[in-house]
Design a protein around this motif. Structure first.
Motif, PDB file in Angstrom:
ATOM      1  N   PHE A 106       9.535  23.445 -37.397  1.00 28.80           N
ATOM      2  CA  PHE A 106       9.546  23.144 -36.140  1.00 28.80           C
ATOM      3  C   PHE A 106      11.065  22.960 -35.488  1.00 28.80           C
ATOM      4  O   PHE A 106      11.034  24.683 -34.664  1.00 28.80           O
ATOM      5  CB  PHE A 106       8.591  21.953 -35.370  1.00 28.80           C
ATOM      6  N   GLU A 132       5.763  30.156 -32.540  1.00 29.65           N
ATOM      7  CA  GLU A 132       4.573  29.076 -32.131  1.00 29.65           C
ATOM      8  C   GLU A 132       3.559  29.172 -31.165  1.00 29.65           C
ATOM      9  O   GLU A 132       2.498  28.738 -31.288  1.00 29.65           O
ATOM     10  CB  GLU A 132       6.288  28.184 -31.958  1.00 29.65           C
ATOM     11  N   HIS A 159      -0.542  29.084 -32.004  1.00 31.20           N
ATOM     12  CA  HIS A 159      -1.632  28.534 -30.796  1.00 31.20           C
ATOM     13  C   HIS A 159      -2.622  28.849 -30.449  1.00 31.20           C
ATOM     14  O   HIS A 159      -3.745  28.761 -30.354  1.00 31.20           O
ATOM     15  CB  HIS A 159      -1.070  27.100 -30.046  1.00 31.20           C
ATOM     16  N   SER A 208       3.237  21.639 -35.871  1.00 30.95           N
ATOM     17  CA  SER A 208       3.008  22.000 -35.345  1.00 30.95           C
ATOM     18  C   SER A 208       1.692  23.190 -35.768  1.00 30.95           C
ATOM     19  O   SER A 208       0.382  23.034 -35.130  1.00 30.95           O
ATOM     20  CB  SER A 208       3.399  23.446 -34.607  1.00 30.95           C
TER      21      SER A 208
END
Length: 255
Positions: free
Chosen positions: A96, A104, A108, A148
Motif C-alpha cells: 500500500f 488503488e 476500489h 487495501s
C-alpha cells in the motif's frame, strides 16, 4: 421459461468458468469484459456446445459510459437478466505505501463501486418479477487484514450481506463467494509467482464456481470455497493480525 445470466469479467478465469457452468445449466448468457475477441470466441464455443443464446457486451467497467451501458442492459425489461455474477476484478501487487494511488482508486472502483452499481440496476426488475439472484465474487482476503484489496473485498461481503437481508423476502437471493487461491490468470496479471503458496493450497476454478452457484441456489448469503479454506477459516482469528499483514498473502488471494 428461459433464464438468463450476465457475467462480468467473462473473458477468462472464474468468469469464463461461470459462463461455461451456467450455459451447461441451460442459461442464456450476456458476457461482459473488455476483450471482445475473447468474448466472441467463448460465445461461439458455448453456443456450439449447448445451443444457448449468448450475447456479447464488450465494456470497460471503469469507463463511466460503458458501465452505464451494462447497467442499462441489466435494467431492461426485454430479455431480462435473472442472475447477475459480479466477477470482474484485479489487484494491485505493490504494498500500500508503495502503490500508485490511481491504481488503488481503479481497483476500489472495480471491486466495490461496480458491483454496487450493477446490483442497483438489476434489483428493481428482479423484485418486480419476484425472483433473481446476485452472486458477488468477493475473496477470503475480505476477512484478512492485508492491504487495501482486503478492504475492497470486505465491502463486497458487507454489501452482499445487506442486500440478502433486505431483498430475500422479495425473492432475490444475494450471495458472496469467498475464494482463496485459485488457478487462473489473476496472479499472472499481477506479476505474482504461483510459488507464493504450495500447489496444494490452490483450488481449481471449476470447483470454486460450483461452490458459488450451489450457494446461490440454496439462497446462502456467503460461502467460502473450497474445503481447504473452509477448514482453515475457524483458525484465522487465532492468527495475530500483524503476522497475516506481514505475509502479504491476503492481498494476493483470488477474487
Amino acid at each position: 421459461m428461459e433464464m438468463r445470466a450476465l457475467v462480468t469479467g467473462a473473458s477468462a478465469g472464474l468468469g469464463a468458468e461461470f459462463a461455461r457452468q451456467l450455459s451447461a445449466d441451460g442459461f442464456a448468457l450476456v458476457l461482459v469484459a473488455r476483450d471482445e475477441s475473447r468474448l466472441r470466441a467463448l460465445a461461439d464455443e458455448l453456443a456450439a456446445a449447448s445451443g444457448i443464446e449468448v450475447e456479447v457486451l464488450p465494456a470497460d467497467l471503469l469507463d463511466a459510459v460503458d458501465l452505464e451501458r451494462v447497467a442499462a442492459r441489466l435494467a431492461a425489461d426485454a430479455r431480462p437478466v435473472d442472475v447477475l455474477v459480479n466477477n470482474a476484478g484485479f489487484a494491485v501487487a505493490e504494498a500500500f505505501h508503495a502503490s500508485a494511488i490511481d491504481d488503488e482508486r481503479r481497483m476500489h472502483e472495480l471491486l466495490s463501486w461496480v458491483p454496487l452499481r450493477l446490483s442497483h440496476a438489476v434489483l428493481p426488475g428482479m423484485r418486480a418479477r419476484g425472483r433473481g439472484g446476485i452472486l458477488n465474487v468477493a475473496s477470503l482476503a475480505g476477512r484478512l487484514p492485508s492491504g487495501s484489496y482486503s478492504a475492497a473485498k470486505a465491502q463486497v461481503v458487507a454489501l452482499s450481506r445487506s442486500l440478502h437481508a433486505r431483498y430475500a423476502r422479495d425473492g432475490v437471493s444475494v450471495t458472496a463467494l469467498l475464494p482463496g487461491f485459485v488457478v487462473t490468470e489473476f496472479h499472472d496479471r499481477m506479476g505474482v509467482s504461483p510459488d507464493v503458496v504450495p500447489r496444494a493450497g490452490w483450488a481449481d476454478a471449476s470447483s470454486v464456481v460450483r461452490d458459488g452457484l450451489r450457494a446461490l441456489r440454496k439462497r446462502r448469503r456467503a460461502v467460502v470455497s473450497d474445503w481447504r479454506y473452509r477448514l482453515a477459516l475457524p483458525f484465522l482469528p487465532l492468527v495475530p493480525d500483524r503476522l497475516i499483514a506481514g505475509t502479504g498473502l491476503g492481498g494476493r488471494l483470488d477474487g
